[in-house]
Motif scaffolding. Structure first.
Motif, PDB file in Angstrom:
ATOM      1  N   ASN A  19       0.871  -1.175   0.000  1.00  0.00           N
ATOM      2  CA  ASN A  19       0.000   0.000   0.000  1.00  0.00           C
ATOM      3  C   ASN A  19       0.906   1.223   0.000  1.00  0.00           C
ATOM      4  OD1 ASN A  19      -1.952   1.916   0.367  1.00  0.00           O
ATOM      5  ND2 ASN A  19      -2.370   1.399   2.485  1.00  0.00           N
ATOM      6  N   ASN A  20       0.841   2.009  -1.043  1.00  0.00           N
ATOM      7  CA  ASN A  20       1.715   3.171  -1.207  1.00  0.00           C
ATOM      8  C   ASN A  20       1.273   4.301  -0.270  1.00  0.00           C
ATOM      9  OD1 ASN A  20       3.725   4.769  -2.280  1.00  0.00           O
ATOM     10  ND2 ASN A  20       2.563   5.310  -4.097  1.00  0.00           N
ATOM     11  N   GLN A  21       1.576   4.133   1.017  1.00  0.00           N
ATOM     12  CA  GLN A  21       1.100   5.047   2.055  1.00  0.00           C
ATOM     13  C   GLN A  21       1.559   6.485   1.877  1.00  0.00           C
ATOM     14  OE1 GLN A  21       2.327   3.273   5.727  1.00  0.00           O
ATOM     15  NE2 GLN A  21       1.117   1.443   5.401  1.00  0.00           N
ATOM     16  N   ASN A  22       2.782   6.685   1.409  1.00  0.00           N
ATOM     17  CA  ASN A  22       3.292   8.052   1.274  1.00  0.00           C
ATOM     18  C   ASN A  22       3.137   8.599  -0.150  1.00  0.00           C
ATOM     19  OD1 ASN A  22       5.234   6.590  -0.028  1.00  0.00           O
ATOM     20  ND2 ASN A  22       6.930   7.239   1.269  1.00  0.00           N
ATOM     21  N   ILE A  23       2.422   7.886  -0.998  1.00  0.00           N
ATOM     22  CA  ILE A  23       2.095   8.300  -2.363  1.00  0.00           C
ATOM     23  C   ILE A  23       3.348   8.667  -3.168  1.00  0.00           C
ATOM     24  CG2 ILE A  23       0.497   9.680  -3.751  1.00  0.00           C
ATOM     25  CD1 ILE A  23      -1.000  10.328  -1.179  1.00  0.00           C
ATOM     26  N   SER A  24       4.429   7.916  -2.946  1.00  0.00           N
ATOM     27  CA  SER A  24       5.672   8.177  -3.673  1.00  0.00           C
ATOM     28  C   SER A  24       5.718   7.446  -5.010  1.00  0.00           C
ATOM     29  CB  SER A  24       6.878   7.720  -2.831  1.00  0.00           C
ATOM     30  OG  SER A  24       6.866   6.309  -2.691  1.00  0.00           O
ATOM     31  N   GLY A  25       4.846   6.445  -5.183  1.00  0.00           N
ATOM     32  CA  GLY A  25       4.888   5.641  -6.397  1.00  0.00           C
ATOM     33  C   GLY A  25       5.956   4.573  -6.356  1.00  0.00           C
ATOM     34  N   ARG A  26       6.637   4.453  -5.223  1.00  0.00           N
ATOM     35  CA  ARG A  26       7.703   3.479  -5.050  1.00  0.00           C
ATOM     36  C   ARG A  26       7.476   2.693  -3.762  1.00  0.00           C
ATOM     37  NH1 ARG A  26      13.087   6.793  -6.476  1.00  0.00           N
ATOM     38  NH2 ARG A  26      13.988   4.835  -5.775  1.00  0.00           N
ATOM     39  N   TYR A  27       7.958   1.456  -3.762  1.00  0.00           N
ATOM     40  CA  TYR A  27       7.817   0.595  -2.585  1.00  0.00           C
ATOM     41  C   TYR A  27       8.812   1.004  -1.501  1.00  0.00           C
ATOM     42  CZ  TYR A  27       8.180  -3.537   0.361  1.00  0.00           C
ATOM     43  OH  TYR A  27       8.215  -4.388   1.425  1.00  0.00           O
ATOM     44  N   ASP A  28       8.331   1.190  -0.294  1.00  0.00           N
ATOM     45  CA  ASP A  28       9.166   1.421   0.880  1.00  0.00           C
ATOM     46  C   ASP A  28       8.962   0.253   1.837  1.00  0.00           C
ATOM     47  OD1 ASP A  28      10.084   4.023   0.080  1.00  0.00           O
ATOM     48  OD2 ASP A  28       8.133   4.814   0.662  1.00  0.00           O
ATOM     49  N   ASN A  29       9.970  -0.096   2.618  1.00  0.00           N
ATOM     50  CA  ASN A  29       9.921  -1.272   3.491  1.00  0.00           C
ATOM     51  C   ASN A  29       8.715  -1.307   4.428  1.00  0.00           C
ATOM     52  OD1 ASN A  29      12.179  -2.449   2.427  1.00  0.00           O
ATOM     53  ND2 ASN A  29      13.562  -1.469   3.864  1.00  0.00           N
ATOM     54  N   ILE A  30       8.193  -0.190   4.825  1.00  0.00           N
ATOM     55  CA  ILE A  30       7.071  -0.166   5.773  1.00  0.00           C
ATOM     56  C   ILE A  30       5.707  -0.346   5.098  1.00  0.00           C
ATOM     57  CG2 ILE A  30       8.323   1.277   7.413  1.00  0.00           C
ATOM     58  CD1 ILE A  30       6.567   3.636   6.364  1.00  0.00           C
ATOM     59  N   GLU A  31       5.660  -0.446   3.770  1.00  0.00           N
ATOM     60  CA  GLU A  31       4.387  -0.441   3.048  1.00  0.00           C
ATOM     61  C   GLU A  31       3.861  -1.827   2.673  1.00  0.00           C
ATOM     62  OE1 GLU A  31       4.637   3.887   0.928  1.00  0.00           O
ATOM     63  OE2 GLU A  31       5.489   2.199  -0.160  1.00  0.00           O
ATOM     64  N   GLY A  32       4.599  -2.882   2.985  1.00  0.00           N
ATOM     65  CA  GLY A  32       4.185  -4.225   2.596  1.00  0.00           C
ATOM     66  C   GLY A  32       2.971  -4.716   3.365  1.00  0.00           C
ATOM     67  N   LEU A  33       2.153  -5.525   2.703  1.00  0.00           N
ATOM     68  CA  LEU A  33       0.957  -6.101   3.319  1.00  0.00           C
ATOM     69  C   LEU A  33       1.132  -7.610   3.429  1.00  0.00           C
ATOM     70  CD1 LEU A  33      -1.779  -4.173   1.312  1.00  0.00           C
ATOM     71  CD2 LEU A  33      -0.891  -3.645   3.588  1.00  0.00           C
ATOM     72  N   ASN A  34       1.162  -8.135   4.638  1.00  0.00           N
ATOM     73  CA  ASN A  34       1.240  -9.586   4.788  1.00  0.00           C
ATOM     74  C   ASN A  34      -0.160 -10.146   5.024  1.00  0.00           C
ATOM     75  OD1 ASN A  34       0.760  -8.895   7.424  1.00  0.00           O
ATOM     76  ND2 ASN A  34       2.660  -9.690   8.237  1.00  0.00           N
ATOM     77  N   GLY A  35      -0.327 -11.411   4.718  1.00  0.00           N
ATOM     78  CA  GLY A  35      -1.616 -12.068   4.893  1.00  0.00           C
ATOM     79  C   GLY A  35      -2.594 -11.863   3.743  1.00  0.00           C
ATOM     80  N   ALA A  36      -2.139 -11.265   2.641  1.00  0.00           N
ATOM     81  CA  ALA A  36      -3.011 -11.054   1.473  1.00  0.00           C
ATOM     82  C   ALA A  36      -3.001 -12.312   0.599  1.00  0.00           C
ATOM     83  CB  ALA A  36      -2.535  -9.858   0.660  1.00  0.00           C
ATOM     84  N   THR A  37      -4.153 -12.709   0.097  1.00  0.00           N
ATOM     85  CA  THR A  37      -4.253 -13.872  -0.782  1.00  0.00           C
ATOM     86  C   THR A  37      -4.103 -13.432  -2.235  1.00  0.00           C
ATOM     87  OG1 THR A  37      -5.718 -14.990   0.772  1.00  0.00           O
ATOM     88  CG2 THR A  37      -5.737 -15.790  -1.487  1.00  0.00           C
ATOM     89  N   VAL A  38      -3.254 -14.138  -2.958  1.00  0.00           N
ATOM     90  CA  VAL A  38      -3.017 -13.871  -4.385  1.00  0.00           C
ATOM     91  C   VAL A  38      -3.482 -15.104  -5.137  1.00  0.00           C
ATOM     92  CG1 VAL A  38      -1.280 -13.348  -6.129  1.00  0.00           C
ATOM     93  CG2 VAL A  38      -1.019 -12.464  -3.801  1.00  0.00           C
ATOM     94  N   ARG A  39      -4.450 -14.909  -6.052  1.00  0.00           N
ATOM     95  CA  ARG A  39      -5.052 -16.027  -6.768  1.00  0.00           C
ATOM     96  C   ARG A  39      -5.044 -15.719  -8.264  1.00  0.00           C
ATOM     97  NH1 ARG A  39      -8.173 -19.554  -4.000  1.00  0.00           N
ATOM     98  NH2 ARG A  39      -8.540 -18.094  -2.312  1.00  0.00           N
TER      99      ARG A  39
END
Length: 61
Positions: A19-39
């Motif tokens: 989730n791009n919390q700081n709207i930078s358009g880039r992945y930051d270490n604090i933005e990852g989502l665990n427990g999400a299902t990918v199908r």
């Protein structure tokens, strides 16, 4: 996966859910989502993101 074809080995999909919390358009270490299902659109296999936000599918057609 069709194992009759010669190119059936080493097909996999990897990625991160974030989730791009700081709207930078880039992945930051604090933005990852665990427990999400990918199908995928087809098939019965799925993956769930882990503590490091990543997932992988190894049974692709």
């Amino acid at each position: 996966m069709d194992t009759r074809k010669t190119d059936h080995h080493n097909k996999f999909l990897v990625g991160k859910i974030w989730n791009n919390q700081n709207i930078s358009g880039r992945y930051d270490n604090i933005e990852g989502l665990n427990g999400a299902t990918v199908r995928p659109n087809e098939g019965v296999y799925f993956a769930v993101t882990g503590d490091a936000d990543g997932y992988h599918h190894t049974d692709l057609k």
